[in-house]
Design a protein around this motif. Structure first.
Motif, short mmCIF file in Angstrom:
data_model
loop_
_atom_site.label_atom_id
_atom_site.label_comp_id
_atom_site.label_asym_id
_atom_site.label_seq_id
_atom_site.Cartn_x
_atom_site.Cartn_y
_atom_site.Cartn_z
N GLY A 1 -31.63 86.34 60.49
CA GLY A 1 -32.72 86.31 61.46
C GLY A 1 -33.95 87.05 60.95
O GLY A 1 -35.08 86.57 61.10
N MET A 2 -33.74 88.23 60.36
CA MET A 2 -34.86 88.99 59.81
C MET A 2 -35.53 88.24 58.67
O MET A 2 -36.76 88.23 58.54
N PHE A 3 -34.72 87.60 57.81
CA PHE A 3 -35.28 86.86 56.68
C PHE A 3 -36.18 85.72 57.16
O PHE A 3 -37.30 85.54 56.66
N VAL B 1 -34.33 96.26 57.19
CA VAL B 1 -35.64 95.63 57.41
C VAL B 1 -36.09 94.86 56.16
O VAL B 1 -36.92 93.96 56.24
N PHE B 2 -35.51 95.19 55.01
CA PHE B 2 -35.96 94.64 53.73
C PHE B 2 -35.97 93.11 53.68
O PHE B 2 -36.89 92.53 53.10
N PRO B 3 -34.97 92.40 54.26
CA PRO B 3 -35.03 90.92 54.22
C PRO B 3 -36.32 90.37 54.81
O PRO B 3 -36.88 89.39 54.29
N LEU B 4 -36.81 90.99 55.89
CA LEU B 4 -38.07 90.53 56.48
C LEU B 4 -39.23 90.77 55.50
O LEU B 4 -40.07 89.89 55.28
N SER B 5 -39.26 91.96 54.90
CA SER B 5 -40.37 92.31 54.01
C SER B 5 -40.41 91.40 52.79
O SER B 5 -41.47 90.88 52.41
N ALA C 1 -41.41 83.10 58.27
CA ALA C 1 -42.41 82.54 59.19
C ALA C 1 -43.72 83.32 59.11
O ALA C 1 -44.81 82.73 59.04
N LEU C 2 -43.62 84.65 59.12
CA LEU C 2 -44.83 85.48 59.03
C LEU C 2 -45.53 85.27 57.68
O LEU C 2 -46.76 85.31 57.61
#
Length: 551
Positions: free
Chosen positions: A377-379, A320-324, A384-385
């Motif tokens: 995809g997570m990154f 999950v870290f790439p998104l964070s 975007a967020l």
């Protein structure tokens, strides 16, 4: 250094508030195992944590005016500490639900508004800018660190230590609260009880109806609601549409009461005239959609990584870290881009990238984790967020005069938490409902003996629980099936789980795409630039004209 102690103490409280909203998701499978509960129950707990805050956030902001900001912070910290301790020591799901979803949520609605007000009260000028930047940096650090902290402690110690640690930090906030200055005086405000009850009940009924759709069905009853041995099915339909309709009716009555209170000179819980401001409506709508997508992702991704692939909590946090981290980085990038691009352009780029990133994640959801495409995809979802987060707060706050900024802050809290509740409830319900229908269909079409099909379909007629795919052969064996039949069921269940995850991901992409329609009134001129002529040049709102009439 002593002048910075207030922001240090408030930063600690802010860290806990943000951490708590990200840490539970990566611990889902372990909490389910330790408390002998289900993923559906954990979905309810996660939903009601944010729903509690959404339902009473407006009341929390008003109580800050009634009690004084520092006293509100102290009371909120005490309530929150009690909830965290209950959660950390919970022997069963009911105690966890009460401690985390209800008591912690009630404490948070007192603490969160007080933090912003006390930062503004303790600092001015450049120091205030620095102090708010520190609070923002702490929030970003908590978003990034939450899944890793939760994952590490859950894997190597226990998820309970997260909540024990939160209790310790909030006790420290209580002990040092006296260093925080508070120049506000308690105000003699009469809070309208009916406004509080109708708004809270309306929101709870709507979200609870969505949450229960996975069990009761949206229109046609799937599993009848039985109360005291009596089946509740109004007109032969599911209770869900009636709950949602009742919630909408209560919110309509709430809005009417607010107008009535303002007409007779009594202070309303919410100034509903703010909803006539197009820019604010647009900003709040996109904000709610953003948090719905974020919550949906943070619920689904751990379910996929832990229940389908069998990864532990720490590995889940790393995935999950790439998104964070992208969320933090692109929040900064978005702030820099405001010098050159309009908020509407940045928001719409963020929305389009969000849709594309969710669709890009769909092929990654398979029996073998495609680590690189999944990470990319997570990154980009986080990027975007981050772009959205960099714009929406300023869009909303700049929609009104400074005197009304605290009310807009409360509204933002409502839409953030309501969006999170909506995302977890709706996407979780789609996931679980899709899993049930997919698995039942796969079993019926399989080569399993008719007696086995009958046994499986009978035991899953009230729905299919989300369980680790590795556990299916053991469950089948306990039901009296052979090893080969258990292996076949595991394969069918795994593919049904993957299909339901992809369905839920697609639903998230649809929500993100629909949010494009809400961004029409986001300002279209670069901040600080001379506005173009015409009322639509910057997503104009009636607020300036209204201000002129008042003056």
């Amino acid at each position: 250094m002593s002048k910075w102690w207030p922001v240090v103490i408030l930063g600690c409280a802010q860290f806990v508030m943000v951490l708590d909203s990200t840490v539970m998701n990566v611990s889902i499978s372990k909490v389910v195992s330790d408390l002998h509960t289900t993923v559906a129950a954990m979905q309810t707990a996660i939903t009601f944590y944010t729903l509690t805050m959404a339902a009473v956030m407006l009341l929390g902001a008003k109580l800050g005016d009634v009690w004084g900001r520092r006293r509100t912070l102290v009371i909120g910290a005490i309530v929150y500490s009690i909830g965290s301790l209950m959660t950390g020591l919970s022997p069963n799901f009911v105690t966890l639900f009460l401690g985390w979803s209800i008591i912690e949520g009630l404490g948070a609605v007192l603490v969160i508004p007080a933090i912003a007000a006390l930062v503004a009260d303790n600092y001015s000028g450049r120091q205030r800018v620095t102090a708010f930047a520190v609070i923002g940096a702490v929030s970003g650090a908590a978003v990034a660190a939450g899944p890793l902290i939760g994952g590490y402690l859950t894997t190597y110690l226990s998820w309970r230590y997260v909540f024990i640690g939160e209790t310790v930090i909030m006790i420290a906030v209580l002990l040092f609260a006296r260093v925080i200055a508070d120049s506000s005086l308690p105000a003699r405000l009469r809070i309208d009880v009916w406004s509080v009850l109708s708004s809270a009940a309306g929101l709870v009924l709507i979200v609870f109806g969505m949450l229960q759709s996975k069990t009761w069905g949206w229109v046609v009853p799937k599993v009848p609601l039985t109360i005291g041995g009596v089946t509740v099915a109004p007109f032969g339909l599911s209770p869900v549409p009636f709950l949602i309709a009742a919630g909408i009716a209560l919110l309509w009555l709430f809005l009417r009461r607010q107008r009535g209170l303002a007409a007779v000179g009594r202070p309303p819980l919410l100034d509903v005239t703010m909803f006539s401001i197009a820019r604010l409506r647009s900003g709040l709508s996109v904000l709610g959609a953003q948090y719905a997508v974020t919550a949906g992702l943070f619920f689904m991704v751990p379910v996929y990584l832990q229940m389908t692939l069998g990864l532990d909590a720490l590995t889940t946090g790393i995935r999950v870290f790439p998104l964070s981290i992208a969320l933090i980085v692109f929040s900064i990038v978005g702030t820099v881009l405001t010098r050159f691009w309009s908020p509407r352009r940045i928001v719409r780029i963020g929305q389009l990238v969000l849709v594309a990133s969710i669709l890009a994640l769909l092929p990654s959801v398979s029996t073998d984790l495609k680590a690189v495409p999944f990470g990319i995809g997570m990154f980009f979802a986080g990027a975007a967020l981050g772009l959205l987060a960099s714009q929406l707060g300023n869009v909303n706050m700049s929609s009104v005069s400074e005197e009304r900024s605290s009310e807009v802050g409360g509204l933002q809290g409502v839409f953030q938490n309501l969006g999170s509740s909506f995302g977890t409830a709706l996407i979780g319900s789609i996931l679980i409902a899709s899993l049930g229908s997919s698995f039942a269909g796969a079993v019926s079409a399989s080569t399993l003996p008719d007696s086995v099909k009958s046994t499986v379909l009978q035991q899953t007629q009230n729905g299919v629980a989300i369980v680790p795919t590795q556990a299916v052969p053991r469950i089948a064996e306990q039901a009296g099936l052979s090893g080969a039949e258990g292996d076949t069921l595991r394969s069918l269940y795994t593919h049904a789980q993957l299909g339901s995850l992809q369905t839920a991901l697609f639903a998230l992409a649809v929500i993100a795409a629909l949010a494009l329609f809400f961004s029409r009134s986001i300002p279209s001129s670069v901040l600080g630039a001379a506005p173009r002529s015409g009322p639509e040049a910057d997503g104009a709102s009636p607020e300036p004209a209204a201000d002129k009439r008042r003056r």
